[in-house]
Enzyme design. Structure first.
Site, PDB file in Angstrom:
ATOM      1  N   ASP A   8     -37.423  32.431   0.296  1.00 53.48           N
ATOM      2  CA  ASP A   8     -37.635  31.033  -0.047  1.00 53.48           C
ATOM      3  C   ASP A   8     -39.112  30.940  -0.432  1.00 53.48           C
ATOM      4  O   ASP A   8     -39.878  31.892  -0.220  1.00 53.48           O
ATOM      5  CB  ASP A   8     -37.309  30.149   1.160  1.00 53.48           C
ATOM      6  N   ASP A  10     -41.412  27.522  -0.395  1.00 52.37           N
ATOM      7  CA  ASP A  10     -42.161  26.591   0.446  1.00 52.37           C
ATOM      8  C   ASP A  10     -41.928  26.892   1.923  1.00 52.37           C
ATOM      9  O   ASP A  10     -40.792  26.910   2.389  1.00 52.37           O
ATOM     10  CB  ASP A  10     -41.739  25.147   0.151  1.00 52.37           C
ATOM     11  N   GLY A  45     -36.042  22.350   1.925  1.00 48.67           N
ATOM     12  CA  GLY A  45     -34.960  23.163   1.381  1.00 48.67           C
ATOM     13  C   GLY A  45     -33.936  22.377   0.587  1.00 48.67           C
ATOM     14  O   GLY A  45     -32.948  22.934   0.117  1.00 48.67           O
ATOM     15  N   VAL A  46     -34.167  21.075   0.421  1.00 55.31           N
ATOM     16  CA  VAL A  46     -33.214  20.201  -0.269  1.00 55.31           C
ATOM     17  C   VAL A  46     -33.720  19.930  -1.684  1.00 55.31           C
ATOM     18  O   VAL A  46     -34.923  19.777  -1.905  1.00 55.31           O
ATOM     19  CB  VAL A  46     -33.038  18.876   0.509  1.00 55.31           C
ATOM     20  N   ARG A  48     -34.589  18.173  -5.347  1.00 55.11           N
ATOM     21  CA  ARG A  48     -35.336  16.946  -5.641  1.00 55.11           C
ATOM     22  C   ARG A  48     -34.413  15.725  -5.659  1.00 55.11           C
ATOM     23  O   ARG A  48     -34.694  14.702  -5.034  1.00 55.11           O
ATOM     24  CB  ARG A  48     -36.042  17.114  -6.987  1.00 55.11           C
ATOM     25  N   LYS A 118     -38.249  23.776  -8.927  1.00 56.19           N
ATOM     26  CA  LYS A 118     -38.278  24.130 -10.341  1.00 56.19           C
ATOM     27  C   LYS A 118     -39.686  24.541 -10.774  1.00 56.19           C
ATOM     28  O   LYS A 118     -39.885  25.032 -11.883  1.00 56.19           O
ATOM     29  CB  LYS A 118     -37.774  22.953 -11.180  1.00 56.19           C
ATOM     30  N   ASN A 119     -40.651  24.329  -9.888  1.00 55.56           N
ATOM     31  CA  ASN A 119     -42.037  24.704 -10.172  1.00 55.56           C
ATOM     32  C   ASN A 119     -42.382  26.088  -9.623  1.00 55.56           C
ATOM     33  O   ASN A 119     -43.548  26.489  -9.650  1.00 55.56           O
ATOM     34  CB  ASN A 119     -42.995  23.676  -9.561  1.00 55.56           C
ATOM     35  N   ASP A 171     -37.352  29.042   6.072  1.00 57.77           N
ATOM     36  CA  ASP A 171     -37.980  28.262   7.143  1.00 57.77           C
ATOM     37  C   ASP A 171     -37.246  26.947   7.370  1.00 57.77           C
ATOM     38  O   ASP A 171     -37.680  26.130   8.181  1.00 57.77           O
ATOM     39  CB  ASP A 171     -39.449  27.968   6.813  1.00 57.77           C
TER      40      ASP A 171
END
Length: 213
Positions: A8, A10, A45-46, A48, A118-119, A171
């Protein structure tokens, strides 16, 4: 035999959660909704779109916003978030991550990314890690976001490995649920998973291999 790792972004490679929180809080405030850091944890984890829907449902105003409204608002949030990324540097890579990636590369392990962001390519480029990742799953091309397993399945496919040849690192509870939904070995950072580690500094290929094999 483990041949690859799926990360993952973030909260695992870097912590941009604070930037997401600032952008979501400002957006919510602009439409008369107040959210705090505790609520923000439920957005980890969700996607946008789903994050905004959770915010609207939190304030019991979901029915007041059309799909077009939601698209406009999520674009607004992303615009602010991208501006905040200008302050991101290599110093924002979480402890132990660079050493762990180096360890994976030395063992010829494939590395995939399964992030709803998406970034992600832009963030990895800023951090100087883009060339270390073999495949970045595009969240726009999977049918369902976490906790559905789609993005982890796509990331494994992208690095040319089967689910039973990789482990994933997350996380968020949504991310762990996604891995479990496709029977992928899961490593949780501060969250319950097959193997739970408290910080990214605890990541070790030897430790992970011993646990799973």
């Amino acid at each position: 035999m483990i041949k690859g790792a799926i990360f993952d972004l973030d909260g695992v490679i870097t912590d941009t959660a604070r930037l997401h929180y600032i952008a979501w809080k400002n957006l919510a405030k602009s439409i008369g909704i107040d959210i705090d850091e505790e609520f923000n944890e439920t957005l980890k984890g969700v996607s946008r779109r789903d994050s905004l829907i959770k915010i609207l449902e939190h304030a019991s105003v979901r029915d007041k916003y059309s799909d077009d409204d939601i698209k406009t608002l999520t674009d607004k949030k992303n615009d602010e978030y991208v501006k905040l990324l200008d302050d991101l540097t290599k110093d924002d890579i979480l402890p132990g991550i660079e050493a762990f990636i180096k360890e994976l590369k030395e063992k010829n392990m494939k590395i995939g990314l399964a992030s709803v962001s998406k970034n992600a390519p832009k963030i990895l480029e800023i951090l100087g890690l883009l060339d270390q990742v073999d495949f970045i799953a595009d969240p726009a091309k999977v049918e369902k976001g976490k906790p559905a397993p789609d993005i982890f399945i796509e990331s494994a496919r992208g690095i040319g490995l089967d689910i039973d040849q990789v482990f994933g690192i997350e996380d968020s509870q949504a991310g762990v649920q996604a891995m479990r939904a496709c029977n992928m070995r899961s490593v949780g950072i501060g969250v319950d998973a097959d193997l739970r580690l408290e910080t990214t500094g605890d990541l070790s290929l030897e430790k992970i291999a011993l646990y799973f094999e």
